[in-house]
Design an enzyme around this catalytic site. Sequence first.
Site, PDB file in Angstrom:
ATOM      1  N   ASP A  34      37.702  42.080  33.242  1.00 17.90           N
ATOM      2  CA  ASP A  34      39.044  41.792  33.753  1.00 17.90           C
ATOM      3  C   ASP A  34      39.029  41.432  35.233  1.00 17.90           C
ATOM      4  O   ASP A  34      38.051  41.687  35.942  1.00 17.90           O
ATOM      5  CB  ASP A  34      39.946  43.009  33.570  1.00 17.90           C
ATOM      6  CG  ASP A  34      40.521  43.092  32.156  1.00 17.90           C
ATOM      7  OD1 ASP A  34      40.374  42.130  31.407  1.00 17.90           O
ATOM      8  OD2 ASP A  34      41.106  44.140  31.827  1.00 17.90           O
ATOM      9  N   LYS A  56      43.421  38.837  33.836  1.00 16.42           N
ATOM     10  CA  LYS A  56      44.839  38.486  33.817  1.00 16.42           C
ATOM     11  C   LYS A  56      45.468  38.920  35.128  1.00 16.42           C
ATOM     12  O   LYS A  56      45.365  40.061  35.535  1.00 16.42           O
ATOM     13  CB  LYS A  56      45.555  39.172  32.640  1.00 16.42           C
ATOM     14  CG  LYS A  56      45.013  38.762  31.274  1.00 16.42           C
ATOM     15  CD  LYS A  56      45.979  39.138  30.169  1.00 16.42           C
ATOM     16  CE  LYS A  56      46.056  40.635  29.947  1.00 16.42           C
ATOM     17  NZ  LYS A  56      44.851  41.183  29.324  1.00 16.42           N
ATOM     18  N   MET A 171      51.392  48.265  38.703  1.00 16.35           N
ATOM     19  CA  MET A 171      51.846  46.877  38.539  1.00 16.35           C
ATOM     20  C   MET A 171      53.306  46.698  38.956  1.00 16.35           C
ATOM     21  O   MET A 171      54.105  46.075  38.255  1.00 16.35           O
ATOM     22  CB  MET A 171      51.654  46.433  37.085  1.00 16.35           C
ATOM     23  CG  MET A 171      50.193  46.412  36.659  1.00 16.35           C
ATOM     24  SD  MET A 171      49.945  46.042  34.910  1.00 16.35           S
ATOM     25  CE  MET A 171      50.321  47.626  34.164  1.00 16.35           C
TER      26      MET A 171
END
Length: 501
Positions: A34, A56, A171
């Site tokens: 990732d 991502k 996030m």
Amino acid sequence: MSTVYLVGAGPGDPKLLTRRAYELITTAEIIVYDALVSPRIIELIPPTTRLYNVGKRYGAHSMKQPEINALLVELASEDVKKIVRLKGGDPFVFAHGGEEMQVLREAGIRYEIVPGITAGLAAPAYFDIPVTHRAVSRSFTCLTAHSESGELPDFDWTALAKLGGTLIFYMGVRQIASISQALIEAGCDASTPAALVSRGTTPQQTLLARTLGEFTDAEEDFTAYTPALFVIGEVIRLNEGSTSRPLTGKKIIVTRARHQASSLQEALEAEGAEALLLPTIELSTNQEVATEVSSCLRELYRYGWIFFTSPNAVEFFFAALREAGLDSRALAPCRIASLGPMTSASLLSRGIQPDFMPSAYHAKAFAAEFIQHSSKCEAKPILLPASALAHDDLPRLLEEAGYPCHRLPLYTNNPIHYEQEELRATLSSADYLTACSSSAVHHLVELLEAYQLTELLHELPIAVLGEQTAEAVRSYGIEPQLIAPQATITALVDSLIESLR
């Protein structure tokens, strides 16, 4: 049969990898990783490993989750044993690890879960912020502020406001104002401590601590802090505004050859610095003297002493021994001298205890003390394994005193090319430049002169390892800011800490 390992890479610091994670990423045939996996961890992966970057990031997805799932199933059909799915933090904490596990299970593919340290616990800790504390916070709650729609998740904000303890939002950089406003409207005091913890546990980590009310400005852009956690709670008051790692926030250039840079890089990063790698030379075997080297190594009985003046000389000498089909037993007829503790450590790692090491680690002291230590009746010459570009000071001083020397140029120092803007950007952004050898200094100056950038070197504090390297810096009209009191990486880093306090 293939096994897919869902592995947590931790929050960024390679030293926070679990033992099982390190074992797998250094032995897997395939790694699917990732965007949040630290570059320093990617560097640990062997060059023969097949890599898939499926990272991502907001607005820049390289692969959608269903495509990643399908890739894992497809790779598992190949004739490989170990496939690592490497994720930042923990694979089961806001990382789709549970979804990937289900896909593998449904496809009948063997899998193993390898937990990692999640950023929500580790990143605040690197700023002396415990997520729980008996007198302040008896609970912590981890949440994700991300949703598929891009809107703030539909939490029970009133319940969160009443919960107490520590709230940790993953996030949430684009939702900071919305989170803060929602909590205040639900009953949280606007004076509640809050903080953005950016890139926690890495050399680039930063902390932006305020009150919850000071984070409610919807016009303020926090995207430069990505990736970051938004932490809310009284525990933030335990932070004193800095970490206990004294070099945090400092950018320090490392000019050592790439294969040697890791020891200094790791020592600097352990103290919180960001190490900017700018190796000026790469070392390679001197093929032009291969025949001479082979002949010399088979006739070591002709020499009374072998003088090793650097760890590089030790490394290339023993590599040449192996190439000639010999080992350390070939040194039995000779006595061994070492210039400095780093060279001695390199010899000791090969089972060789030096017979002589001077009290000061430069050519004049080496020659003077050896002459005093030894007897001129030793008729056999001295062998000096060295770089093809090594200075002649030591053999000259010894020969002037009646000690014949044979210099053996085992390796060459080849300059590394950089673009002008790359050099300018690196030197302009640094707080210090380190140099561990005179050749590194000379090659750096050559690079800067070619681009007419030598003024940058005059503006940047320089820390050197040893008097010989200091002399190389002085030869360009620059006085080193500091010289490590001992010729060791530890002494160099300790000197930097003292200088930057």
